[in-house]
Design a protein around this motif. Structure first.
Motif, short mmCIF file in Angstrom:
data_model
loop_
_atom_site.label_atom_id
_atom_site.label_comp_id
_atom_site.label_asym_id
_atom_site.label_seq_id
_atom_site.Cartn_x
_atom_site.Cartn_y
_atom_site.Cartn_z
N ILE A 10 65.80 31.50 64.66
CA ILE A 10 66.53 32.14 63.57
C ILE A 10 67.28 33.33 64.14
N THR A 11 68.51 33.48 63.71
CA THR A 11 69.37 34.57 64.14
C THR A 11 69.89 35.29 62.90
N TYR A 12 69.81 36.61 62.92
CA TYR A 12 70.30 37.41 61.79
C TYR A 12 71.25 38.48 62.30
N ARG A 13 72.36 38.66 61.60
CA ARG A 13 73.29 39.76 61.88
C ARG A 13 73.57 40.48 60.57
N SER A 14 73.39 41.79 60.56
CA SER A 14 73.70 42.57 59.37
C SER A 14 75.21 42.71 59.22
N SER A 15 75.64 43.20 58.10
CA SER A 15 77.08 43.29 57.83
C SER A 15 77.74 44.32 58.75
N THR A 16 79.04 44.15 58.92
CA THR A 16 79.84 45.04 59.73
C THR A 16 81.28 44.99 59.22
N THR A 17 82.15 45.74 59.83
CA THR A 17 83.57 45.66 59.51
C THR A 17 84.31 45.05 60.69
N ALA A 18 85.52 44.61 60.45
CA ALA A 18 86.30 43.97 61.50
C ALA A 18 87.34 44.90 62.12
N ALA A 19 87.49 46.12 61.59
CA ALA A 19 88.51 47.03 62.13
C ALA A 19 88.22 48.46 61.72
N PHE A 20 88.66 49.41 62.53
CA PHE A 20 88.61 50.82 62.13
C PHE A 20 89.54 51.02 60.94
N LEU B 64 71.11 32.38 60.52
CA LEU B 64 71.28 30.99 60.92
C LEU B 64 69.93 30.44 61.37
N LEU B 65 69.67 29.19 61.02
CA LEU B 65 68.43 28.52 61.40
C LEU B 65 68.76 27.29 62.23
N ASP B 66 68.20 27.20 63.43
CA ASP B 66 68.35 26.05 64.31
C ASP B 66 66.97 25.44 64.53
N VAL B 67 66.88 24.12 64.58
CA VAL B 67 65.61 23.45 64.83
C VAL B 67 65.81 22.31 65.82
N GLU B 68 64.75 21.96 66.52
CA GLU B 68 64.78 20.79 67.40
C GLU B 68 63.40 20.15 67.42
N ALA C 160 66.22 15.61 69.20
CA ALA C 160 67.12 15.68 68.05
C ALA C 160 67.17 17.14 67.61
N SER C 161 68.37 17.61 67.26
CA SER C 161 68.49 19.02 66.89
C SER C 161 69.44 19.20 65.72
N ALA C 162 69.29 20.32 65.05
CA ALA C 162 70.20 20.72 63.98
C ALA C 162 70.52 22.19 64.19
N ARG C 163 71.79 22.51 64.23
CA ARG C 163 72.25 23.89 64.34
C ARG C 163 72.80 24.32 62.99
N ASN C 164 72.51 25.54 62.58
CA ASN C 164 72.89 26.04 61.27
C ASN C 164 72.39 25.08 60.19
N LEU C 165 71.11 24.78 60.24
CA LEU C 165 70.50 23.77 59.37
C LEU C 165 70.78 24.03 57.89
N THR C 166 70.81 25.26 57.47
CA THR C 166 71.03 25.57 56.06
C THR C 166 72.51 25.58 55.68
N ASP C 167 73.39 25.26 56.62
CA ASP C 167 74.84 25.19 56.41
C ASP C 167 75.39 26.50 55.83
N THR C 168 74.97 27.60 56.41
CA THR C 168 75.42 28.92 55.99
C THR C 168 76.91 29.07 56.30
#
Length: 132
Positions: free
Chosen positions: A45-55, A75-79, A93-101
């Motif tokens: 599982i990978t988590y990123r908090s919110s941010t901005t894209a520019a000053f 994001l959730l990945d499983v294998e 067998a694997s699934a990346r971004n299993l929850t289709d976020t």
């Protein structure tokens, strides 16, 4: 300058594309069913908090204050797989971004157009390997 071409005082702003939190966790477990074959499964599982894209993203014209917000996402990945104990054969067998976020990594602005760089959709895969 800001995404709208105006000067901006960036004091106190976080660097663009730098979320406060980036967390990654993973687990991997191998079963001991037979001596010569090893089934396994894992998840990440990978988590990123919110941010901005520019000053200066929040100092634009009215109605644009959230336009450069990159929202938090996880994001959730499983294998699941099986391999021979000697490492000669394996199948996974694997699934990346299993929850289709639905998420994006960046936001751009050119003239009157906004562009969002989207993340990868849900993906499934199968891997076979043989070594000799």
């Amino acid at each position: 300058s800001s995404p709208f071409g105006t000067s901006v005082d960036a004091r106190g702003e976080s660097f663009p594309a730098s979320p406060r939190w980036q967390i990654h966790g993973s687990t991997h477990y191998e079963l001991s069913v037979r001596r010569d074959w090893r089934p396994y499964f894992g998840a990440q599982i990978t988590y990123r908090s919110s941010t901005t894209a520019a000053f200066g993203a929040f100092s634009g014209p009215p109605g644009t204050q959230d336009a450069f917000l990159v929202r938090a996402y996880a994001l959730l990945d499983v294998e699941v797989g099986i391999d021979r104990a000697d490492g000669v054969y394996s199948v996974e067998a694997s699934a990346r971004n299993l929850t289709d976020t639905a998420y994006w990594n960046n936001v751009t602005h050119v003239y009157d157009t906004y562009g969002r760089i989207t993340g990868r959709p849900r993906e499934f895969g199968v891997r076979f390997s043989a070594r000799w």
